[in-house]
Scaffold this motif. Sequence first.
Motif, short mmCIF file in Angstrom:
data_model
loop_
_atom_site.label_atom_id
_atom_site.label_comp_id
_atom_site.label_asym_id
_atom_site.label_seq_id
_atom_site.Cartn_x
_atom_site.Cartn_y
_atom_site.Cartn_z
N LEU A 190 1.22 -1.24 0.12
CA LEU A 190 0.14 -0.49 0.06
C LEU A 190 1.03 1.07 0.45
O LEU A 190 1.54 1.70 0.81
N VAL A 193 1.28 3.88 2.62
CA VAL A 193 1.38 3.92 4.07
C VAL A 193 1.66 4.81 4.75
O VAL A 193 2.64 4.85 4.79
N HIS A 217 -3.45 5.04 6.76
CA HIS A 217 -2.55 5.39 5.21
C HIS A 217 -3.81 7.14 5.67
O HIS A 217 -5.11 7.09 5.65
N GLU A 219 -5.48 8.29 3.26
CA GLU A 219 -7.06 8.23 2.54
C GLU A 219 -7.57 7.27 3.37
O GLU A 219 -7.82 5.89 3.51
N GLU A 220 -8.85 7.89 4.01
CA GLU A 220 -9.87 6.71 4.28
C GLU A 220 -10.18 5.57 4.07
O GLU A 220 -10.62 5.65 3.16
N LYS A 222 -8.55 2.90 2.53
CA LYS A 222 -7.19 2.22 2.36
C LYS A 222 -6.21 1.45 2.78
O LYS A 222 -5.95 0.57 2.29
N GLU A 223 -6.58 1.91 4.40
CA GLU A 223 -5.90 0.96 5.28
C GLU A 223 -6.48 -0.61 5.12
O GLU A 223 -5.73 -1.46 5.70
N GLU A 224 -7.96 -0.84 4.93
CA GLU A 224 -8.61 -1.99 5.20
C GLU A 224 -8.17 -3.13 3.61
O GLU A 224 -7.23 -2.63 2.65
N LEU A 226 -5.52 -4.55 4.91
CA LEU A 226 -3.91 -4.31 4.44
C LEU A 226 -2.92 -5.51 5.22
O LEU A 226 -2.11 -6.34 5.18
#
Length: 402
Positions: A190, A193, A217, A219-220, A222-224, A226
């Motif tokens: 990502l 990150v 990250h 941008e809300e 985007k961490e999903e 990971l």
Amino acid sequence: AEDPIEVDPYQNAKYSCQRVTPLVNPNQKYSDALELLEKHAEFLGGDNNLARALAFRKASAALRAHPRPIKSMSEVENLNDLKGGKHCKRVIQEILEDNFSTEVENIQSDEWFQTMQTFTGIFGCGSTTARKWYEKGHRTLDDIMQSEGGSLTLEQMKGIEHYNDLNTPVTRCEAERVLNIVRNEAEKILPGVTVIITGGFIRGKSSGHDVDFLISHPEEGKEEGLLAKLLQNLRKYLLYTDIQRKTYGEVSSSKRQNTMDRFERCFSIFKLPSESEASENGAKGEERYQDDGQEGGNPSKKMKMSSEVDSPKSDNKKTWIARRVDFVITPASQHPFALMGWTGSRMFCRSIRDYANKEMNMILTSHGLFDKTKNQFLEAKTEREIFEHLNLPYREPCERNC
Ligand code: GTP
Ligand code: MN
Ligand code: MN
């Protein structure tokens, strides 16, 4: 006694989150003694003892924030969190007069206390389990392996297997080496990150019991997804993982303890290659880790172990060390709250939540800040904004060592 040094009025404020509590303070011998009594009370367990433990901790926090060395009992009497604490004051007086406390020394040399320390040094073993084992007659890790082998959790088995490594403090240098490995892999999955170390290291400690990572990250969303990929890519380093999915979007809470937060996370044991191994593929043996845990760490927790522990006898050139690593995944909107929660200290967080509730009618968690008067969540982009919402002076992480 008139003191020429002016003291910040906040230093004796009601809540320890209002005070400046540096890592190094001139009253360490008192706070150390009180924290030993805290630990002893925690080991004893039960509501009454846990309340006593908290009182010891509050007293210790007051001394940790006191900017000058204690010179008299009247000075101690003036501290808010010590006024009612007879037991605390007795111990402080002993140390003030004799430079040591008989009670503290008795606890330190007590067989039960020492065994409790040994057992709770096992990853995955809390006071309750340790007490149970003691009452069954167990005194050493070998006793546990021989008699409890079948009933141990996987976590406890790994905790015993890597006992000496996990009871050797993690250095800042090691934490940064783990950071490099983790950040490198996370960035591949990502781009953009953010991986940061929180916990004791961010408060300025030079060593700790683990490495705490907060991963996010800008941008809300985007961490999903990971964490699973990250752990997959790191698998050659992972000796144990306990992965917990996020529960913050859910209505009813899971079985997770309410003292814990609801982020997606992984508690792990990380196999960190020795420096020489990492840089020149193990050309020399000097920097290699010994498997007998002779250096560093808490000496009371060290003990000779049977050959199956940490590494087999044949592998006496161990080229890695086991480290406890926590991974926590947070969406951008909750990041400052998660950062505050994971920066700690535990006492600081307990105090600031208590303050928010009682003084501001707000609920502060690692996920957000809710204003009960306005009936709405208050947003924050930085930790500083959380302090502002709470009408508190900002405290740097290195000032939160209560
Ligand atoms: P050392 O690791 O011993 O150096 O100290 P530390 O302050 O880093 O302690 P630890 O790693 O146990 O925890 C770091 C911070 O995260 C502390 O303030 C804890 O209160 C907090 N923390 C640990 N586990 C949890 C959890 O499950 N939920 C929440 N909300 N906070 C946690
Ligand atoms: Mn930590
Ligand atoms: Mn931790």
